[in-house]
Design an enzyme around this catalytic site. Structure first.
Site, PDB file in Angstrom:
ATOM      1  CB  CYS A  35      37.011  26.320  15.167  1.00  9.67           C
ATOM      2  SG  CYS A  35      35.378  25.993  15.885  1.00  9.67           S
ATOM      3  CD  GLU A  55      -1.193   0.015   3.613  1.00  8.60           C
ATOM      4  OE1 GLU A  55      -2.303   0.376   3.589  1.00  8.60           O
ATOM      5  OE2 GLU A  55      -0.709  -0.104   4.662  1.00  8.60           O
ATOM      6  CE  LYS A 113      10.699   6.915   1.999  1.00 13.27           C
ATOM      7  NZ  LYS A 113      11.597   7.498   3.077  1.00 13.27           N
ATOM      8  CB  CYS A 155      36.334  28.253  19.616  1.00  9.62           C
ATOM      9  SG  CYS A 155      37.343  26.867  18.875  1.00  9.62           S
ATOM     10  CE  LYS A 186       7.494   5.482   5.181  1.00  9.88           C
ATOM     11  NZ  LYS A 186       7.446   7.188   5.076  1.00  9.88           N
ATOM     12  CG  ASP A 233       6.025  12.486   3.444  1.00 14.00           C
ATOM     13  OD1 ASP A 233       6.584  12.211   4.510  1.00 14.00           O
ATOM     14  OD2 ASP A 233       6.635  13.216   2.508  1.00 14.00           O
ATOM     15  CB  CYS A 269      37.049  22.314  16.351  1.00 11.18           C
ATOM     16  SG  CYS A 269      37.087  23.339  17.809  1.00 11.18           S
ATOM     17  CE1 TYR A 286      -7.173   7.734   2.598  1.00  7.71           C
ATOM     18  CE2 TYR A 286      -6.266   9.891   3.337  1.00  7.71           C
ATOM     19  CZ  TYR A 286      -7.057   8.770   2.483  1.00  7.71           C
ATOM     20  OH  TYR A 286      -7.679   9.839   1.456  1.00  7.71           O
ATOM     21  CB  CYS A 318      34.681  24.459  20.603  1.00 10.10           C
ATOM     22  SG  CYS A 318      33.910  24.927  19.237  1.00 10.10           S
TER      23      CYS A 318
END
Length: 644
Positions: A395, A105, A301, A398, A107, A109, A411, A212, A416
């Site tokens: 970084c 059936e 999918k 930091c 899927k 969303d 880093c 559903y 940080c």
């Protein structure tokens, strides 16, 4: 109108509503419905004590809650494993006994919802949550017209399904929001999930949600097949999608998938794949579950949708392990209802592989829940405005010098802000310590104010910690402190997961917790590598994390007492014996290992003279040879089953 006439009127109104909203075949005029509805309202106003819980007047929005309460599902709501190709479909079918029929059936969303009915009445509606505990959204379910307030089945049953918004309704909602100056909702799925969590159900009523069903939880039904269960559920007054198929072969599944893909765009509701499940319920039950998923069902999918966009810039994100990840900023593109502005770029090697430059036109794909990513660059369409993307040396958070290890740039500053905040957010998340109310925004706020500077500081919070912070009223503070208190006795595997050890996720943490519940802080390399599925990188990562952070973990254990889940043992010939498993067996090794541990046996990853048994399957290699050379008893799967 007397009591008997009132009850008959309720039955008629619910029947007419089902015909209108669910069957799309009205059996009464609007005027007829409205007139009987007004009579019912008048009776209820005069006789409030006689009002029925399944009266359609309960669907009127306007009730506003202060908060959602937690709700425990009677049976766990599992998530599904995803597959993306015919090869993966064949591999899934070949894993375990999946012969016979399959039920397929769409899927949808949307947002999963669990409905509990008792004595034919809707008692409770709850979101999926973490699968075991969700949020009680009964107040909102009452105003979703496709959810029956009363069903003809009187037994206790959990009916599960997806709450969705049709594409046309979603566009209408956004048009109304735009006209009133409100920002548009991102996509139908987020709109459905967000609507379910509205505290004001008059807002929910305006969103035109639909429900559903796709399965059941707790029940005492006696059907042999899932298709029979769903036919019964839908006969109770629930919506049914016309695409529900029973397939008897791989070819039939492939054809069903192709047919559904071809109907993807014409469907009124967003769908992102096809759900396939073993139709025979006894066979499904025997297949069981992994740590995360049912083995008897899978989501195939849909292919990713591809669009073109322009890469405007690159921003750098620092994770809890210090890894610096580049994220692409786009000019924005709509993909299957989602407006995409950010894409993952994984690392700088990926940028080099793509030959990517700022201001390039690129191809973007997004498939279901998968984070959008760049798959290609239109280099031939460059106009001279493009600029190179260089590897960072400091970084972005930091400013400290970064360690460039090739694929990963890190880093190394443990203080940080980005590393600290990310680790706290991960620790408090649902799949870890599940501290409700301590989300990303609040963690960042508490960090900026100097109130929470490390994970342990969470457990030092009290009412005074929030004094003077806007938005923190007494009830909100109380709820948050209660959630923190509840997190102090997690299962051991959840606590290990929450530490955020690189390469150690939920499955690995559970294996450690089960195998070494008493000495998990002080494991050796040999003990870790003996666990099924553990490689050298996982073992070394765990050991290094414990070496560097042992004092911090012990500080946390001053507040937290992890629970050890005891494995009930059954005495038999294998109790107290040491096993080694090798080769390909008819069941997953983890399943057999768990079974052996339930007998009180120990499962090792290597063969020695102290081993009692080597259980071998097809293509058994060096471990079987070593067992034979050492004189260790070897048994195949048939012998194992006979000895149990």
């Amino acid at each position: 109108m007397d009591k008997i006439e009132y009850e008959k009127a309720i039955t008629s109104l619910n029947l007419w509503a089902k015909a209108y909203y669910t069957d799309d075949k009205p059996i009464a005029s609007d005027a007829e419905y409205d007139e009987l509805y007004r009579q019912v309202e008048q009776f209820e106003e005069q006789n409030p004590s006689l009002k029925l819980s399944y009266s359609p007047t309960n669907r009127v929005g306007g009730a506003v809650l202060d908060e959602f309460k937690k709700s425990t599902h009677l049976a766990k709501m599992w998530s599904m494993e995803d597959i993306f190709s015919d090869d993966e479909l064949l591999a899934w079918i070949g894993h375990g006994d999946k012969s016979g029929e399959f039920f397929a059936e769409p899927k949808f969303d949307g947002a999963s919802l669990n409905l509990l009915y008792e004595n034919g009445k809707l008692i409770k509606a709850a979101t999926r949550g973490d699968g075991s505990i969700g949020e009680d959204v009964t107040n909102n379910a009452l105003v979703i017209n496709s959810i029956p307030l009363q069903i003809s089945y009187l037994g206790r049953i959990e009916i599960r399904g997806e709450v969705v918004i049709e594409k046309s309704d979603f566009e209408s909602i956004n048009a109304i929001r735009a006209a009133s100056g409100e920002p548009p909702l991102a996509n139908p799925r987020n709109a459905a999930a967000g609507s379910l969590r509205q505290l004001d159900n008059s807002v929910v009523k305006q969103r035109k949600l639909k429900f559903y069903p796709w399965g059941v939880g707790e029940n005492s039904l006696e059907f042999a097949k899932h298709s029979e269960v769903m036919d019964f559920v839908r006969s109770l007054g629930f919506l049914r999608d016309e695409f529900c198929k029973i397939c008897s072969s791989v070819d039939e599944l492939r054809n069903a998938y192709k047919e559904l893909v071809s109907k993807r765009d014409e469907k009124p509701i967003l769908i992102d794949g096809m759900v396939i499940r073993v139709n025979d319920l006894s066979r499904a039950n025997s297949l069981g579950y992994t740590v995360k998923f049912p083995k008897f069902m899978v989501a195939y999918k849909f292919p990713a949708i591809e669009k073109t966009a322009r890469l405007i810039d690159i921003v750098l994100q620092v994770g809890r392990t210090g890894v610096v990840t580049p994220v692409g900023l786009l000019d924005g593109v709509n993909i299957d209802g989602a407006f995409v502005k950010n894409v993952t770029l994984h690392n700088f090697d990926e940028i080099n592989r793509l030959g990517l430059m700022k201001n390039d036109l690129v191809t973007i794909i997004r498939s279901g829940d998968v984070i959008p990513k760049i798959t290609g660059v239109f280099a031939e369409r460059r106009d001279g405005s493009q600029t190179p993307i260089s590897r960072p040396t400091n970084c972005p958070q930091c400013g400290s010098e970064l360690l460039d290890e090739g694929v990963f740039i890190k880093c190394q500053n443990l203080s940080c802000k980005a590393r600290v905040v990310s680790s706290i957010i991960y620790f408090t998340s649902k799949k870890c310590m599940n501290i409700d109310g301590l989300g990303e925004a609040i963690v960042e706020l508490l960090y900026e104010r100097g109130i929470v500077q490390n994970i342990a500081d969470i457990y030092r919070l009290d009412e005074l910690s929030f004094m003077g912070i806007e938005g923190f009223k007494t009830k909100k503070i109380s709820n948050l402190l209660n959630a923190i208190e509840l997190s102090k006795t997690p299962n051991l595997e959840r606590f290990i997961t929450s530490l955020g050890i690189e390469h150690i996720g939920e499955v690995a943490a559970k294996k450690i917790a089960i195998a070494y519940p008493d000495n998990w802080l002080e494991l050796s390399f040999e003990e870790l590598i003996s666990l099924d599925g553990f490689g050298e990188a996982m073992a070394l990562s765990y050991l290094e994390f414990m070496r560097v952070n042992l004092d911090k973990i012990k500080e946390l254990l001053g507040f937290i007492t992890p629970k050890i889940v005891e494995i009930k043992t059954t005495q038999n010939a294998f109790s107290g014996k040491t096993f080694v498993i090798t080769g390909t067996l008819s069941r997953p090794r983890d399943e057999i290992k768990a079974e052996l541990e339930s007998f009180g046996a120990k499962v090792s990853g290597s063969v020695s003279s102290k081993s009692d048994y080597v259980l071998y399957g097809d293509e058994a290699g060096s471990k079987l040879e070593k067992a034979l050379s050492l004189g260790v008893k070897t048994i195949n799967e048939q012998e194992y089953e006979a000895l149990k």
